[in-house]
Design a protein around this motif. Structure first.
Motif, PDB file in Angstrom:
ATOM      1  N   ALA A 159     -19.435  37.636 -15.700  1.00 30.49           N
ATOM      2  CA  ALA A 159     -20.583  38.351 -16.258  1.00 30.49           C
ATOM      3  C   ALA A 159     -20.335  39.855 -16.247  1.00 30.49           C
ATOM      4  CB  ALA A 159     -21.856  37.984 -15.494  1.00 30.49           C
ATOM      5  N   VAL A 160     -20.716  40.529 -15.166  1.00 31.20           N
ATOM      6  CA  VAL A 160     -20.660  41.990 -15.121  1.00 31.20           C
ATOM      7  C   VAL A 160     -19.968  42.460 -13.850  1.00 31.20           C
ATOM      8  CG1 VAL A 160     -22.698  42.307 -16.561  1.00 31.20           C
ATOM      9  CG2 VAL A 160     -22.962  42.065 -14.086  1.00 31.20           C
ATOM     10  N   GLU A 161     -19.915  43.789 -13.690  1.00 25.31           N
ATOM     11  CA  GLU A 161     -19.198  44.378 -12.568  1.00 25.31           C
ATOM     12  C   GLU A 161     -19.994  44.274 -11.262  1.00 25.31           C
ATOM     13  OE1 GLU A 161     -20.286  46.437 -15.127  1.00 25.31           O
ATOM     14  OE2 GLU A 161     -18.517  46.626 -16.393  1.00 25.31           O
ATOM     15  N   GLY A 162     -19.255  44.266 -10.156  1.00 26.68           N
ATOM     16  CA  GLY A 162     -19.836  44.481  -8.835  1.00 26.68           C
ATOM     17  C   GLY A 162     -20.700  43.383  -8.271  1.00 26.68           C
ATOM     18  N   VAL A 163     -20.601  42.151  -8.776  1.00 27.68           N
ATOM     19  CA  VAL A 163     -21.476  41.077  -8.288  1.00 27.68           C
ATOM     20  C   VAL A 163     -21.015  40.533  -6.932  1.00 27.68           C
ATOM     21  CG1 VAL A 163     -22.251  40.413 -10.588  1.00 27.68           C
ATOM     22  CG2 VAL A 163     -20.209  39.321  -9.612  1.00 27.68           C
ATOM     23  N   LEU A 164     -19.746  40.682  -6.616  1.00 25.76           N
ATOM     24  CA  LEU A 164     -19.222  40.297  -5.304  1.00 25.76           C
ATOM     25  C   LEU A 164     -19.004  41.588  -4.528  1.00 25.76           C
ATOM     26  CD1 LEU A 164     -16.672  37.575  -6.478  1.00 25.76           C
ATOM     27  CD2 LEU A 164     -18.895  37.196  -5.409  1.00 25.76           C
ATOM     28  N   ASN A 165     -19.805  41.767  -3.487  1.00 30.17           N
ATOM     29  CA  ASN A 165     -19.845  43.063  -2.820  1.00 30.17           C
ATOM     30  C   ASN A 165     -20.062  42.887  -1.325  1.00 30.17           C
ATOM     31  OD1 ASN A 165     -22.790  42.697  -2.537  1.00 30.17           O
ATOM     32  ND2 ASN A 165     -22.780  43.019  -4.756  1.00 30.17           N
ATOM     33  N   VAL A 176     -17.409  25.705  -3.284  1.00 34.25           N
ATOM     34  CA  VAL A 176     -16.645  25.128  -4.392  1.00 34.25           C
ATOM     35  C   VAL A 176     -15.175  25.505  -4.238  1.00 34.25           C
ATOM     36  CG1 VAL A 176     -18.552  25.070  -6.049  1.00 34.25           C
ATOM     37  CG2 VAL A 176     -17.189  27.153  -5.813  1.00 34.25           C
ATOM     38  N   ASP A 177     -14.333  24.808  -4.985  1.00 32.90           N
ATOM     39  CA  ASP A 177     -12.907  25.147  -4.975  1.00 32.90           C
ATOM     40  C   ASP A 177     -12.646  26.432  -5.752  1.00 32.90           C
ATOM     41  OD1 ASP A 177     -11.945  22.791  -3.552  1.00 32.90           O
ATOM     42  OD2 ASP A 177     -12.500  21.665  -5.352  1.00 32.90           O
ATOM     43  N   LEU A 178     -13.383  26.624  -6.842  1.00 35.74           N
ATOM     44  CA  LEU A 178     -13.127  27.753  -7.739  1.00 35.74           C
ATOM     45  C   LEU A 178     -14.428  28.444  -8.111  1.00 35.74           C
ATOM     46  CD1 LEU A 178     -11.202  29.305  -9.751  1.00 35.74           C
ATOM     47  CD2 LEU A 178     -11.821  27.552 -11.439  1.00 35.74           C
ATOM     48  N   LEU A 179     -14.445  29.759  -7.995  1.00 36.27           N
ATOM     49  CA  LEU A 179     -15.554  30.581  -8.464  1.00 36.27           C
ATOM     50  C   LEU A 179     -15.039  31.494  -9.567  1.00 36.27           C
ATOM     51  CD1 LEU A 179     -18.427  31.802  -8.288  1.00 36.27           C
ATOM     52  CD2 LEU A 179     -17.547  33.319  -6.482  1.00 36.27           C
ATOM     53  N   VAL A 180     -15.722  31.486 -10.707  1.00 41.32           N
ATOM     54  CA  VAL A 180     -15.361  32.355 -11.827  1.00 41.32           C
ATOM     55  C   VAL A 180     -16.527  33.289 -12.117  1.00 41.32           C
ATOM     56  CG1 VAL A 180     -14.632  32.502 -14.242  1.00 41.32           C
ATOM     57  CG2 VAL A 180     -13.878  30.568 -12.829  1.00 41.32           C
ATOM     58  N   PRO A 181     -16.494  34.535 -11.607  1.00 37.51           N
ATOM     59  CA  PRO A 181     -17.496  35.518 -12.013  1.00 37.51           C
ATOM     60  C   PRO A 181     -17.131  36.038 -13.402  1.00 37.51           C
ATOM     61  CG  PRO A 181     -15.991  36.477 -10.406  1.00 37.51           C
ATOM     62  CD  PRO A 181     -15.561  35.058 -10.595  1.00 37.51           C
ATOM     63  N   GLU A 185     -11.275  36.130 -11.700  1.00 40.05           N
ATOM     64  CA  GLU A 185     -12.208  37.081 -12.288  1.00 40.05           C
ATOM     65  C   GLU A 185     -12.190  37.039 -13.819  1.00 40.05           C
ATOM     66  OE1 GLU A 185     -12.355  40.398  -8.730  1.00 40.05           O
ATOM     67  OE2 GLU A 185     -11.033  40.766 -10.438  1.00 40.05           O
ATOM     68  N   GLY A 186     -13.241  36.458 -14.386  1.00 41.95           N
ATOM     69  CA  GLY A 186     -13.397  36.467 -15.838  1.00 41.95           C
ATOM     70  C   GLY A 186     -13.981  37.761 -16.339  1.00 41.95           C
ATOM     71  N   ALA A 187     -14.811  38.409 -15.523  1.00 45.45           N
ATOM     72  CA  ALA A 187     -15.409  39.692 -15.869  1.00 45.45           C
ATOM     73  C   ALA A 187     -14.493  40.826 -15.436  1.00 45.45           C
ATOM     74  CB  ALA A 187     -16.770  39.838 -15.194  1.00 45.45           C
ATOM     75  N   HIS A 216      -7.697  18.119 -11.282  1.00 44.64           N
ATOM     76  CA  HIS A 216      -8.600  17.028 -11.651  1.00 44.64           C
ATOM     77  C   HIS A 216      -9.495  16.683 -10.455  1.00 44.64           C
ATOM     78  CE1 HIS A 216     -10.072  13.095 -12.983  1.00 44.64           C
ATOM     79  NE2 HIS A 216      -9.748  13.501 -14.206  1.00 44.64           N
ATOM     80  N   GLY A 217     -10.788  16.804 -10.653  1.00 43.69           N
ATOM     81  CA  GLY A 217     -11.740  16.507  -9.586  1.00 43.69           C
ATOM     82  C   GLY A 217     -12.151  17.708  -8.767  1.00 43.69           C
ATOM     83  N   ALA A 218     -11.470  18.844  -8.922  1.00 43.06           N
ATOM     84  CA  ALA A 218     -11.849  20.054  -8.189  1.00 43.06           C
ATOM     85  C   ALA A 218     -13.181  20.573  -8.718  1.00 43.06           C
ATOM     86  CB  ALA A 218     -10.772  21.119  -8.344  1.00 43.06           C
ATOM     87  N   THR A 219     -13.902  21.327  -7.898  1.00 42.02           N
ATOM     88  CA  THR A 219     -15.223  21.819  -8.264  1.00 42.02           C
ATOM     89  C   THR A 219     -15.168  23.299  -8.636  1.00 42.02           C
ATOM     90  OG1 THR A 219     -15.712  22.283  -5.934  1.00 42.02           O
ATOM     91  CG2 THR A 219     -16.435  20.156  -6.821  1.00 42.02           C
ATOM     92  N   ALA A 220     -16.056  23.696  -9.543  1.00 42.63           N
ATOM     93  CA  ALA A 220     -16.076  25.088 -10.013  1.00 42.63           C
ATOM     94  C   ALA A 220     -17.502  25.533 -10.270  1.00 42.63           C
ATOM     95  CB  ALA A 220     -15.253  25.236 -11.286  1.00 42.63           C
ATOM     96  N   ALA A 221     -17.745  26.813 -10.051  1.00 45.33           N
ATOM     97  CA  ALA A 221     -18.996  27.467 -10.428  1.00 45.33           C
ATOM     98  C   ALA A 221     -18.648  28.643 -11.323  1.00 45.33           C
ATOM     99  CB  ALA A 221     -19.760  27.942  -9.195  1.00 45.33           C
ATOM    100  N   VAL A 222     -19.384  28.801 -12.421  1.00 46.34           N
ATOM    101  CA  VAL A 222     -19.100  29.846 -13.398  1.00 46.34           C
ATOM    102  C   VAL A 222     -20.337  30.718 -13.563  1.00 46.34           C
ATOM    103  CG1 VAL A 222     -18.418  30.363 -15.771  1.00 46.34           C
ATOM    104  CG2 VAL A 222     -17.484  28.339 -14.618  1.00 46.34           C
ATOM    105  N   GLN A 223     -20.209  31.981 -13.198  1.00 48.94           N
ATOM    106  CA  GLN A 223     -21.310  32.923 -13.384  1.00 48.94           C
ATOM    107  C   GLN A 223     -21.152  33.603 -14.734  1.00 48.94           C
ATOM    108  OE1 GLN A 223     -21.149  36.799 -11.885  1.00 48.94           O
ATOM    109  NE2 GLN A 223     -23.291  36.900 -11.270  1.00 48.94           N
TER     110      GLN A 223
END
Length: 429
Positions: free
Chosen positions: A307-313, A300-305, A327-329, A223-230
């Motif tokens: 979308a597609v492959e290879g975006v974190l490189n 952010v506290d949480l990053l959820v990629p 990893e959602g993708a 509760h209150g943590a931050t997230a970014a969703v690609q």
């Protein structure tokens, strides 16, 4: 015409697909080294059992014709029939499909689902085709691969660019050829055609379950943590919803058209309504415009990629500030980025664990279809939560015992289960 792809098709040499396949094989090599398997076992697990490439002639609505290319790769059958999604994308390559099929094998084994891995793809931009054209493509593709699929052989499901309508067309085409209705040939179907309650949001629910566990592992209160969703498609949209419902502040999201941010936390239900009305997250009232690549580097506290492959490189890993990545993708993190994240003490919950909710509930749908007995939404979600929790504990235990990162631990567990099944069954002849 259907052709067995004994040699790689020309499109398999495209760099992105080849890179993804190299990443998948690198992960497998690490796992087989940890397990002490010889090169023969590695080669057996690295090589798909069957793959086909088909041509798909399409009559457009205006009367013109074009020929599309489709693939189906069945990676492994040691633990059961093959299982995997079908994607429609202009970027589909045979090597990409090979990699995704391999990851599906590990995902099924890790979640103890009695399937092997498969994947399908058609090189098409669905945004440039009408619904009628997409139906014709789907039915022709299904006709071409129908000798290889079936409830006990290979069960397709939705993926990027496909949906429950696609699965209904596939099921109907296959059933017409068999002469009777075969509900279990696909999963992710409409509820009225044997689909399971909870299937549409299952992958996202699994991502959320793992995200909460990952944050707890880092001592972060949800509760209150931050997230970014690609990504704001099938996975990202509902993941953002479930994170917000749990009290997290989703401060940034993106889709293929752009990215938006609000440090106070986006109003996710209002954003969903905006996307339904406009087709994109862009232009959402009260949000700031954000560069899509910058979303991955937010503090952010949480990053959820998702979308597609290879975006974190290797090009951006050092600038990633998230405390946990879930990893959602499929395959969003390259091995080079993984090494950076290990060095920077960023927890990474790997795709074969984090986004496995979809295949778990696909299995539930398959079971329900075979029994002609349907479960309630609460039953589906409670069974999914139990599977995800067990898998998280198994991976964490293996990581601690072997001194491995979560990805390596998850892959080692999965590869060991598949290899054991293979070795117990033996070789024929």
């Amino acid at each position: 015409m259907t052709a067995v792809a004994d040699a790689p098709a020309p499109q398999s040499t495209i760099a992105p697909g080849a890179s993804v396949l190299a990443d998948a094989r690198s992960q497998l090599r690490t796992a087989t080294d940890v397990l002490g398997y010889d090169r023969g076992v590695y080669e057996m697990l690295a090589t798909p059992r069957r793959e086909v490439t088909v041509s798909i002639p399409l009559r457009r609505d205006d009367g013109t014709h074009e020929v599309l290319v489709g693939h189906r790769v069945q990676h492994n059958f040691s633990r059961g029939p093959a299982k995997g999604g079908l994607r429609y994308s202009p970027d589909v390559t045979l090597d990409e499909v090979r990699a995704l099929a391999m990851w599906m094998t590990w995902k099924c084994a890790l979640l103890d689902v009695p399937y092997g891995g498969a994947k399908g793809g058609v090189r098409i931009d669905p945004r440039e085709h009408s619904q009628a054209e997409l139906e014709r493509v789907t039915r022709r593709y299904t006709s071409e691969i129908s000798p290889l699929i079936g409830p006990e052989r290979d069960i397709p499901a939705p993926d990027i660019g496909t949906d429950e309508n696609t699965m209904a067309w596939m099921m109907d085409t296959y059933s017409v050829q068999q002469g009777h209705t075969v509900l279990g040939v696909t999963t992710g179907k409409p509820i009225s055609l044997g689909g399971s309650l909870g299937r549409a949001t299952a992958t996202s629910r699994g991502v959320a379950h793992v995200a909460f566990a990952a944050l707890a592992d880092r001592g972060i209160t949800v509760h209150g943590a931050t997230a970014a969703v690609q990504g704001f498609g099938k996975v990202g949209r509902y993941t953002a919803r479930f994170l917000a419902e749990a009290g997290m502040k989703v401060v940034a999201v993106s889709d293929q058209y752009g990215a938006i941010a609000d440090e106070r936390g986006l109003d996710v239900p209002a954003l969903e309504a905006h996307v339904d009305a406009t087709g994109s997250v862009v232009g959402f009232t009260g949000s700031d415009v954000l560069d899509g690549s910058a979303l991955l580097e937010l503090d952010v506290d949480l990053l959820v990629p998702a979308a597609v492959e290879g975006v974190l490189n290797a090009g951006n890993a050092e600038r990633v500030k998230a405390k946990a990545i879930v990893e959602g993708a499929n395959g969003p993190t390259t091995p080079e980025a993984d090494e950076v994240f290990r060095r920077n003490d960023i927890l990474v919950a790997p795709d074969i664990l984090a986004n496995a909710g979809g295949v778990v509930v696909s299995y539930f749908e398959w079971v329900q279809s075979s029994q002609a007995f349907w479960w309630s939404a609460d039953e589906v979600e409670s069974r999914l939560a139990a599977r995800m929790d067990i898998a998280w504990r198994d991976v964490n235990t293996a990581a601690r015992q072997r001194g491995l990162a979560l990805r390596d631990a998850a892959t080692v567990l999965a590869v060991e289960r598949v290899a054991q099944a293979h070795l117990l069954r033996g070789l024929y002849p």
